[in-house]
Design a protein around this motif. Structure first.
Motif, PDB file in Angstrom:
ATOM      1  N   LEU A 186       0.822  -1.307   0.052  1.00  0.00           N
ATOM      2  CA  LEU A 186       0.054   0.151   0.079  1.00  0.00           C
ATOM      3  C   LEU A 186       0.778   1.267  -0.118  1.00  0.00           C
ATOM      4  N   PRO A 187       0.295   2.436  -0.283  1.00  0.00           N
ATOM      5  CA  PRO A 187       1.210   3.640  -0.279  1.00  0.00           C
ATOM      6  C   PRO A 187       1.518   3.818   1.124  1.00  0.00           C
ATOM      7  N   LEU A 188       2.351   4.666   1.372  1.00  0.00           N
ATOM      8  CA  LEU A 188       2.839   5.242   2.649  1.00  0.00           C
ATOM      9  C   LEU A 188       1.799   5.960   3.544  1.00  0.00           C
ATOM     10  N   ASN A 189       1.562   5.531   4.490  1.00  0.00           N
ATOM     11  CA  ASN A 189       0.548   6.275   5.489  1.00  0.00           C
ATOM     12  C   ASN A 189      -0.789   6.447   4.710  1.00  0.00           C
ATOM     13  N   VAL A 190      -1.365   5.535   4.206  1.00  0.00           N
ATOM     14  CA  VAL A 190      -2.542   5.551   3.613  1.00  0.00           C
ATOM     15  C   VAL A 190      -3.302   4.179   4.210  1.00  0.00           C
TER      16      VAL A 190
END
Length: 535
Positions: free
Chosen positions: A437-441
């Motif tokens: 997943l994308p960072l901090n999402v």
């Protein structure tokens, strides 16, 4: 009173804004407005000016005039009251009383004028009511906007569904018309030296390998190292898009074969998701092995898969490595033979240990030593047979996983992932699909089979399915992520184990060499994943 028109003009008579309230030709209005500056008397302040047909009621506003044109029969007191209301309206919608501001806010001023006068007659309204009426929301407009937003959402949903369907058709077309290399033509010759690092087998001209995990029979280390150097494949992906990592791996392997010490250069993110998949596979494998009851003669068949699939379909790598090991704990049962059944139809390559009688294996499908008087080693896992199969045929893939991320039009992605068991005789256990997943999402999961866990530290979504078999062969998950692009969700890592082997090879019986009497034995089979990814 009958109000013919209202206008804002300059001191020189230039009309900036005009609104008429009765039926009158444009030429007539323009003539009346053009006559107004000529009627002004220099040096005198007038509130109104009359002609034979109309009355001009006006009020100076800095460099402008607020002008009303009425009939002569109109009540002058009402006209003056209406003029003052018009003069109050203009500053409410124009920040400054100059020509530019009046032009920029012309439509708001005209709407306000219409609230004051209707069909030439003054409405009973004040300034606050005018502001309320002009700013009031329209119910019809709200309904229109709601219908339009619903239509746009439906159009986006249909667009995403159509994109998924087109991608599905493209992948199916690739699957039907892609390269097919089944059978003997779909595999590479020989065995790689590192197919089983702990197999305990060294082979002859086939180029086999051995490791330090278990002892072997008459190990020839010099021949092993020379075969390893001779059979190391040469990378042919120099000009292939996306093939950089394979070239680096090939170069690193070559340095290692020459005795160089190379540090691990794997990316941290890939190592995180890949490490989680490997750990899960090892845990499930150990759990299955712990439940096996072992006899004095124990057979163990292991199938190891290395699979690399493209996100748009196609097999980039498929390699099956298998090993049959024999463990004897009773010295009275050291001289035995193992009967096998080989029902393979895919063209799996088989390789026996150098001390195993090859003729006996070819003619009668039995594993026995060349010297029947010699027993097998005791209390150790001895590799007696191994096999290997490589192909680019998609029909060989046991579990297909299709991941379709699509742009949702709001800066994020809607992701749909589907899995389907293709090899129906398998029962896959502890299936784990790891999605980066994308960072901090944090994902918003809408629908899913099985269970899932969001690991915020590793930035992955772990999707767990306990069992996938012929009765439960497919499933899906849908989730959405903000601030993401489709490439953020690759590569996917997959791990699973199975008590059913991929290769159609099984043990039928174990007999003694002297009298062919059956020997009580135990067996275990396991299929596990070393690497299974969708890139």
């Amino acid at each position: 009173m009958v109000l013919i028109a209202a206008a804002v003009c300059t001191r020189n008579g230039k009309v900036i804004l005009s609104r008429q309230f009765v039926e009158m030709t444009k030429a007539r209005i323009e003539g009346l407005l053009a006559a107004f500056p000529k009627l002004m008397t220099a040096g005198k302040q007038h509130t109104y000016v009359e002609t034979d047909s109309v009355r001009y009621v006006y009020q100076p506003m800095e460099k402008l005039y607020m002008l009303l044109i009425t009939t002569k029969a109109s009540n002058i007191l009402e006209d003056l009251e209406t003029l003052r209301l018009f003069s109050k309206v203009i500053p409410e919608y124009s920040h400054s009383l100059d020509e530019k501001e009046i032009v920029e806010n012309a439509f708001n001023l005209i709407f306000a004028f219409d609230e004051i006068v209707a069909l030439g007659y003054r409405e009973s309204v004040n300034l606050a009511q005018i502001k309320t009426f002009v700013e009031m929301d329209s119910h019809e407009e709200k309904v229109y906007q709601a219908v339009r937003q619903t239509q746009e959402r439906e159009a986006r949903q249909k667009m995403r569904e159509k994109a998924k369907e087109l991608q599905r058709q493209r992948m199916e077309a690739t699957k039907r018309g892609g390269p097919s290399m089944g059978g003997m033509g779909g595999r590479s010759g020989g065995f790689s030296s590192d197919s089983f690092g702990s197999s305990g087998i060294s082979t002859g001209g086939g180029g086999g390998g051995s490791g330090s995990g278990a002892p072997s029979i008459e190990m020839d280390t010099k021949h092993m190292s020379s075969s390893k150097a001779a059979l190391k494949p040469v990378s042919r992906n120099a000009l292939k898009l996306g093939g950089k990592s394979k070239d680096v791996d090939s170069f690193v392997d070559q340095l290692k074969s020459e005795g160089e010490k190379i540090a691990n250069l794997a990316p941290a993110v890939a190592a995180g998701s890949g490490g989680a998949a490997a750990s899960a596979s090892a845990t499930a494998k150990a759990k299955i092995s712990a439940d096996i009851h072992t006899e004095s003669v124990h057979l163990k068949m292991e199938d190891k898969l290395v699979v690399r699939l493209g996100r748009d379909g196609g097999v980039q790598q498929f390699e099956l490595s298998g090993l049959l090991t024999l463990r004897i704990t009773d010295e009275n049962l050291g001289r035995i033979k193992v009967k096998l059944a080989n029902n393979d139809t895919q063209g799996i390559q088989l390789q026996t240990h150098p001390n195993v009688d090859k003729e006996l294996f070819k003619t009668r499908a039995m594993i026995g030593l060349k010297n029947p008087a010699k027993p097998f080693p005791l209390n150790t896992d001895v590799g007696v047979l191994k096999w290997r199969f490589t192909t680019q045929d998609e029909a060989a893939i046991p579990l297909t996983i299709n991941c379709w991320p699509s742009d949702n039009g709001e800066g994020g992605c809607d992701v749909n992932i589907e899995y389907e068991l293709e090899t129906l005789h398998l029962e896959l256990q502890e299936v784990l699909i790891i999605i980066p997943l994308p960072l901090n999402v944090q994902p918003s999961v809408a629908e899913f089979d099985g269970t899932y866990v969001y690991d915020a530290r590793k930035h992955v979504l772990q999707w767990h399915i306990p069992i996938i078999d012929a009765e439960n062969k497919s499933g899906s998950m849908e989730f959405s992520c903000s601030a993401s692009i489709p490439g953020d969700f690759f590569p996917l890592q997959v791990s699973f184990v199975s008590k059913t082997p991929y290769a159609a090879i099984s043990a039928l019986d174990v007999v003694q060499v002297d009298n062919d009497s059956s020997v009580k034995y135990s067996s275990e089979t396991i299929l596990f994943v070393e690497k299974y990814e969708i890139v």
